[in-house]
Design an enzyme around this catalytic site. Structure first.
Site, short mmCIF file in Angstrom:
data_model
loop_
_atom_site.label_atom_id
_atom_site.label_comp_id
_atom_site.label_asym_id
_atom_site.label_seq_id
_atom_site.Cartn_x
_atom_site.Cartn_y
_atom_site.Cartn_z
N SER A 270 0.82 -1.21 0.00
CA SER A 270 0.00 0.00 0.00
C SER A 270 0.86 1.27 0.00
O SER A 270 1.75 1.42 -0.84
CB SER A 270 -0.98 -0.04 1.18
OG SER A 270 -1.97 0.95 1.05
N ASP B 162 -8.82 -3.16 -6.34
CA ASP B 162 -8.78 -4.03 -5.16
C ASP B 162 -9.64 -3.48 -4.03
O ASP B 162 -9.43 -3.79 -2.87
CB ASP B 162 -7.32 -4.22 -4.68
CG ASP B 162 -6.71 -2.95 -4.08
OD1 ASP B 162 -7.39 -1.91 -4.02
OD2 ASP B 162 -5.53 -3.00 -3.66
N HIS C 93 -7.69 -5.19 -0.79
CA HIS C 93 -6.47 -4.44 -0.55
C HIS C 93 -5.62 -4.97 0.61
O HIS C 93 -4.39 -5.07 0.50
CB HIS C 93 -6.83 -2.96 -0.32
CG HIS C 93 -5.65 -2.06 -0.24
ND1 HIS C 93 -4.81 -1.85 -1.32
CD2 HIS C 93 -5.16 -1.31 0.77
CE1 HIS C 93 -3.84 -1.00 -0.95
NE2 HIS C 93 -4.03 -0.66 0.30
#
Length: 517
Positions: A98, A419, A472
């Site tokens: 991320s 995602d 995610h």
């Protein structure tokens, strides 16, 4: 959790620090894994505490400020050097997740840049120390969700909660003013500004075009380097052929989102008088910069009608000048014309892949690994909130929906493939095109691979968050992703993994982006 509104560092009298070691991010809370599955699997092939290092950092701070306050970048540098030196010179495999992908992009520039701004490692530090970077769910070009968060402290989930239980977030029972508190806090975190979409209309599309134009939620196919396997729905269900203007990231009203651009009358907000807010002191405990703005300023923002990526930094500058003044010292959202211009040696450009060069490390490999197949926020329909002194004046219009059940517009949010947090374009474009081969962003021709993981929800409750999830965070338990990472950690190259693995239209969409390479 809030930082100082002026400095972006610790507020007086409060010190909050990230935990260090593998326990810093193995579980978010009992039973909710983040890195734990990967740590356990790496241990199975012989990794241990001395050969694994969790680079925990304070994700609220701007990337350069993690060095200023905590020397985090220096610690990452010396830890990598130690690991390489004590493991027979074997280079490190780095696995950012991320925002960590942007943070590590910043690190690779910092570590080679001369002191005092950089780490002074010299121009070949990355080539000597890093074998592979495996980016998981990296929001390289930002996320529209960040704009909704900064603009109105909401994204799809908050907006839907507001629609389902309007009393809860709408009436401020017990004067909780939840969203204002969230906004007040999150706007002190400089890191949130690293997520504002980068590349402007060139990347994200303008009033009348977007790379993802024509996207339909039900289509699916798998493309590997060798062949294309079709998984498409044979019976195309009734879907609206109405064009979705994804480039219009914020529209005031569904009619504006759908209208031909020639019919939209816009009044420029940039020089408009903000007016004066007579809000009394009852709001002060949840003060946001909106309380410095009168009805004139609010009307001016809505009067511009529609915002594309180019105008988003100006919009945020107008509604949150204090926040953006801090942020603009640390982040930039443009595309460099000439990367050799000395201006780009400044750290504010280091986490924008369109304003920096990858290191000179031709042996290195960079992977973009991310989930696909989940509707992901891409654009919003807004309305003015019911007038009230202490309220955030704008909110997502959850009554705006598409005509068909599989429409991309639901509850005021337009979605594309991704995602659930990062759209495909942001996670995949640099790997698919911007860095592919020798480009001005990748002058040494570091090999790049795009590995997508098609989302499948858990089959039953025993599977927990699923072993084939593309979401995610849940992707951190995806068996296929784990296998890819473990093979690279055991020495495999991208070629040996089979090169690219793609289910989305990322290559087709990337082709539509007219960016000088």
């Amino acid at each position: 959790m809030s930082l100082d509104n002026e400095t972006g560092l610790d507020p007086p009298g409060i010190r909050l620090r990230p935990v260090s070691g593998l326990v810093a991010a193995d579980y978010f809370m009992p039973g909710y894994f983040v890195w734990a599955v990967l740590i356990a699997n790496l241990a199975r092939i012989g990794y241990e505490e001395k050969t694994m290092y969790m680079a925990a950092y304070d994700w609220r701070l701007s990337f350069q400020n993690t060095e200023v306050r905590d020397q985090t970048l220096s610690r990452i540098k010396s830890n990598i050097e130690l690991m390489v030196a004590t493991n027979g010179g074997n280079k490190a495999v780095v696995i950012p997740h991320s925002m960590g992908a942007l943070y590590f992009l910043h690190f690779m520039k910092w570590v080679e840049a001369p002191a005092p701004m950089g780490g002074g490692g010299g121009p070949d530090w990355c080539a000597k120390h890093i074998k592979t970077v495996l980016n998981i769910g990296g929001p390289f070009l930002g996320v529209p969700k960040a704009v909704a968060g900064l603009f109105s402290a909401e994204a799809k989930d908050i907006a839907v909660a507001r629609a389902i239980a309007p009393g809860f977030l709408g009436n401020d029972i017990f004067r909780l003013q939840t969203l204002q508190r969230v906004m007040k806090m999150s706007r002190t975190w400089d890191s949130t500004m690293s997520m504002i979409p980068k590349g402007g209309d060139t990347i994200w599309g303008g009033l009348d075009w977007s790379p993802e134009e024509g996207y339909r939620p039900s289509k699916r196919r798998k493309i590997t380097n060798q062949s294309e396997v079709k998984f498409e729905d044979e019976n195309e269900s009734l879907v609206s052929n109405q064009k979705v203007n994804y480039g219009r990231i914020i529209s005031f009203g569904k009619d504006v989102a759908e209208a031909p651009s020639s019919e939209i009358e816009r009044i420029d907000f940039r020089d408009a008088d903000k007016g004066h807010n007579a809000a009394n002191n009852t709001c002060r405990d949840v003060w946001t910069e909106y309380h410095d703005m009168g009805i004139e300023g609010i009307t001016a923002v809505a009067g511009y009608r529609v915002y594309t990526s180019d105008s988003l930094p100006d919009l945020l500058q107008y509604v949150a000048p204090k926040m953006m003044e801090r942020g603009s010292k640390h982040f930039s959202y443009g595309i460099a014309d000439n990367l050799d211009d000395p201006e780009y040696q400044h750290y504010r450009y280091w986490s924008n892949p369109l304003e920096t060069k990858l290191p000179n490390a031709p042996e290195m490999e960079i992977f973009s690994m991310y989930g696909v197949g989940i509707p992901t926020e891409r654009a919003y329909i807004y309305k003015l909130s019911p007038a009230a002194e202490c309220y955030i004046p704008f909110q997502i219009d959850t009554s705006a929906n598409g005509e068909y059940e599989d429409s991309c517009l639901q509850d005021g949010v337009y979605t594309v493939d991704g995602d659930e947090t990062v759209p495909v374009l942001s996670a995949g474009f640099m790997g698919a095109k911007g860095w592919r081969g020798k480009t001005r962003f990748n002058p040494s021709g570091i090999r790049t691979y795009v590995r997508e993981y098609d989302h499948a929800p858990p089959a039953n409750l025993l599977e927990g968050r699923g072993t084939q999830s593309g979401a995610h965070v849940d992707i951190m338990g995806n068996f296929q992703l784990m296998e890819d990472i473990i093979r690279v950690a055991a020495g495999a190259t991208g070629e040996e993994l089979g090169g690219d693995q793609v289910y989305s239209d990322v290559f087709k969409w990337s082709e539509k982006i007219n960016l000088a390479l």
